[in-house]
Scaffold this motif. Structure first.
Motif, short mmCIF file in Angstrom:
data_model
loop_
_atom_site.label_atom_id
_atom_site.label_comp_id
_atom_site.label_asym_id
_atom_site.label_seq_id
_atom_site.Cartn_x
_atom_site.Cartn_y
_atom_site.Cartn_z
N GLN A 15 16.52 12.25 -53.43
CA GLN A 15 16.11 12.33 -52.03
C GLN A 15 17.32 12.39 -51.10
OE1 GLN A 15 12.79 12.56 -51.35
NE2 GLN A 15 12.49 12.46 -53.57
N ARG A 16 17.17 13.14 -50.02
CA ARG A 16 18.25 13.20 -49.03
C ARG A 16 18.46 11.84 -48.37
NH1 ARG A 16 16.27 16.35 -45.04
NH2 ARG A 16 14.24 16.48 -46.04
N SER A 17 17.40 11.07 -48.21
CA SER A 17 17.55 9.74 -47.64
C SER A 17 18.38 8.84 -48.56
CB SER A 17 16.18 9.12 -47.38
OG SER A 17 15.38 9.13 -48.55
N ALA A 18 18.25 9.03 -49.88
CA ALA A 18 19.07 8.25 -50.82
C ALA A 18 20.55 8.61 -50.67
CB ALA A 18 18.61 8.48 -52.26
N LEU A 19 20.83 9.88 -50.42
CA LEU A 19 22.21 10.29 -50.18
C LEU A 19 22.75 9.62 -48.93
CD1 LEU A 19 24.68 12.06 -50.75
CD2 LEU A 19 23.54 13.93 -49.51
N ALA A 20 21.94 9.55 -47.87
CA ALA A 20 22.37 8.89 -46.63
C ALA A 20 22.64 7.41 -46.88
CB ALA A 20 21.31 9.07 -45.55
N VAL A 21 21.78 6.75 -47.67
CA VAL A 21 21.98 5.34 -47.99
C VAL A 21 23.28 5.15 -48.77
CG1 VAL A 21 21.09 3.39 -49.32
CG2 VAL A 21 19.52 4.76 -47.94
N THR A 22 23.51 6.01 -49.76
CA THR A 22 24.70 5.91 -50.60
C THR A 22 25.96 6.09 -49.79
OG1 THR A 22 23.45 6.73 -52.51
CG2 THR A 22 25.84 6.88 -52.63
N ARG A 23 25.98 7.07 -48.91
CA ARG A 23 27.16 7.31 -48.08
C ARG A 23 27.40 6.16 -47.11
NH1 ARG A 23 26.09 13.81 -46.97
NH2 ARG A 23 27.48 14.58 -48.64
N SER A 24 26.33 5.60 -46.59
CA SER A 24 26.45 4.48 -45.65
C SER A 24 27.00 3.24 -46.35
CB SER A 24 25.09 4.16 -45.03
OG SER A 24 25.10 2.91 -44.38
N LEU A 25 26.32 2.79 -47.40
CA LEU A 25 26.72 1.56 -48.08
C LEU A 25 28.05 1.72 -48.81
CD1 LEU A 25 23.31 0.35 -49.57
CD2 LEU A 25 24.34 -0.19 -47.36
N GLY A 26 28.35 2.96 -49.24
CA GLY A 26 29.59 3.20 -49.96
C GLY A 26 30.84 2.98 -49.12
N GLN A 27 30.68 2.88 -47.81
CA GLN A 27 31.83 2.67 -46.93
C GLN A 27 32.02 1.20 -46.55
OE1 GLN A 27 32.28 5.89 -43.85
NE2 GLN A 27 30.32 6.60 -44.69
N ILE A 28 31.16 0.32 -47.10
CA ILE A 28 31.31 -1.11 -46.85
C ILE A 28 32.30 -1.68 -47.86
CG2 ILE A 28 30.13 -3.33 -46.82
CD1 ILE A 28 27.57 -1.87 -46.06
N PHE A 83 17.88 -0.60 -53.68
CA PHE A 83 17.48 0.19 -52.51
C PHE A 83 16.60 1.35 -52.97
CE2 PHE A 83 20.33 -2.18 -49.95
CZ PHE A 83 20.11 -1.84 -48.61
N PRO A 84 15.30 1.15 -53.20
CA PRO A 84 14.41 2.29 -53.44
C PRO A 84 14.11 2.99 -52.12
CG PRO A 84 13.19 0.23 -53.57
CD PRO A 84 14.61 -0.13 -53.27
N VAL A 85 13.91 4.31 -52.15
CA VAL A 85 13.67 5.03 -50.89
C VAL A 85 12.37 5.84 -50.91
CG1 VAL A 85 16.15 5.17 -50.40
CG2 VAL A 85 15.02 7.08 -51.56
N THR A 86 11.54 5.67 -51.92
CA THR A 86 10.23 6.32 -51.93
C THR A 86 9.13 5.28 -52.01
OG1 THR A 86 10.11 6.53 -54.34
CG2 THR A 86 11.16 8.35 -53.13
N ASP A 87 7.93 5.67 -51.62
CA ASP A 87 6.77 4.78 -51.71
C ASP A 87 6.54 4.34 -53.15
OD1 ASP A 87 6.10 4.85 -48.98
OD2 ASP A 87 5.02 6.73 -49.23
#
Length: 391
Positions: A15-28, A83-87
């Motif tokens: 999922q594209r939302s999973a990519l956004a989560v990965t990029r966000s958390l990966g910078q912490i 961090f699951p991103v689907t229902d």
């Protein structure tokens, strides 16, 4: 658990939302991010911020094998937060929290989640809160429907859940519009899950869609966000391929807050509305997970994944009041598909097709970013392009 969580596993990595989560958390600093899905390659798994990528059994086809894999992976890889991103994956894990051990899941309880995710329960809750919803009829299954009782069309056939557990498997449902009695009869026959599971038939509200994105900490709002869809896939209405951050409509925020506070909501949510020609909003549904255009909110200044991680791990969290208005996000290959469908359409005039082509190729450099293609983390774009060409 308090303090810094060292190892985060992001599921649904396609999922594209999973990519956004990965990029966000990966910078912490101090976090190790792993990703997982049932396919050999994925968007989030290709990111430079993904320390390692796991392939697991398909949860919809092999739910028990997936749960067994999940339990073993949490233990052997010492996963601190999921961090699951689907229902599908979020609901499965909430239903089987006993396999998680000390691993954290950033959601409300299963009962709280279902009270909003189940469209029938949501409609009933909204009515008790005097929140406007489309006129609705609830059915336990298709056998209860007397099609002759429905005289006004179009209507919306809406299953109670987007994912339904059917014994050893899970199936995905669809919300569909019937424009006539004959179309309704066909829909009831075609979608076999309507024979056994609850659904609604709702009046169709003409107008436009609108949504409020939110994150809550045990019933307390932390941040809100809103955007508008400029282009969609399919073009007549669907997922956004070009979107823009906008100010939050006060009435929509008021309704969303009343609903989420009453539910003592915890985590992220997208509250969807239909706004008629008079500007009256009708509550449609609540998505109790990250949404497709998550990256737009991050680019505009509200980092929902980081906020959710902070809430989940007991970090100090400050409410976010403002974000950049007019920030745009483009999913290029989705936008290309939208253009192709426009040129194939028999309903669009030549002028409309040319206008779509011009807006597609016209460059915009200020205030717009690509969702998947990012300098410094280009492998997800390469992965997506190879998958696109192979299709």
């Amino acid at each position: 658990m308090t303090g810094t969580a060292q190892h985060v596993l992001v599921l649904d990595a396609k999922q594209r939302s999973a990519l956004a989560v990965t990029r966000s958390l990966g910078q912490i600093p101090g976090l190790k991010i792993s990703t997982a899905d049932s396919s050999l390659t994925s968007l989030a798994g290709s990111s430079k911020f993904s320390y390692q990528y796991f392939v697991h059994p398909a949860p919809q086809d092999e739910p028990q094998a997936f749960l067994d894999w999940m339990q073993q992976t949490i233990k052997t890889e010492q996963i601190d937060v999921l961090f699951p991103v689907t229902d599908l994956t979020s609901q499965m894990l909430l239903m089987h929290q006993d396999i998680l051990g000390a691993c954290l899941l950033p959601f409300a309880s299963y009962d709280t989640l279902i009270a909003l995710a189940d469209k029938v329960k949501l409609t009933e809750l909204a009515q008790t809160l005097d929140i406007r919803v489309p006129t609705s009829r609830m059915y336990k299954n298709k056998a209860e429907v007397d099609i002759n009782d429905i005289s006004h069309y179009p209507v919306v056939v809406k299953p109670c859940l987007s994912q339904i557990r059917t014994g050893s498997k899970w199936i995905e449902t669809l919300v569909v519009v019937a424009h006539s009695q004959e179309e309704l009869r066909t829909i009831l026959e075609r979608h076999t899950y309507l024979r056994h599971y609850a659904f609604m038939i709702q009046e169709y509200i003409s107008g436009h869609g609108a949504g409020i994105f939110a994150i809550y900490d045990h019933g307390e709002p932390v941040a809100y966000f809103a955007h508008r869809r400029i282009r969609e896939l399919p073009p007549e209405g669907g997922m956004s391929v070009l979107s823009e951050s906008v100010g939050i409509a006060p009435e929509l925020k008021r309704v969303a807050e009343r609903l989420l506070v009453s539910a003592t909501w915890h985590g992220v949510a997208m509250v969807e509305f239909r706004v008629d020609e008079r500007g009256t909003p009708y509550l449609l549904e609540v998505n109790t997970r990250f949404w497709g255009s998550l990256q737009l909110a991050i680019d505009a200044g509200i980092d929902f994944p980081k906020l959710l991680w902070q809430i989940t791990t007991g970090q100090p969290v400050t409410s976010v009041e403002n974000y950049r208005i007019g920030q745009r996000l483009r999913w290029f290959l989705g936008d290309l598909d939208s253009l192709i469908l426009t040129f194939k359409s028999r309903n669009d005039s030549v002028g409309q097709k040319i206008k779509h082509l011009i807006t597609f190729v016209m460059p915009r450099f200020a205030g717009q970013r690509h969702e998947v293609n990012r300098f410094g983390d280009f492998r997800p774009a390469w992965t997506e392009l190879k998958q696109y060409v192979s299709r």
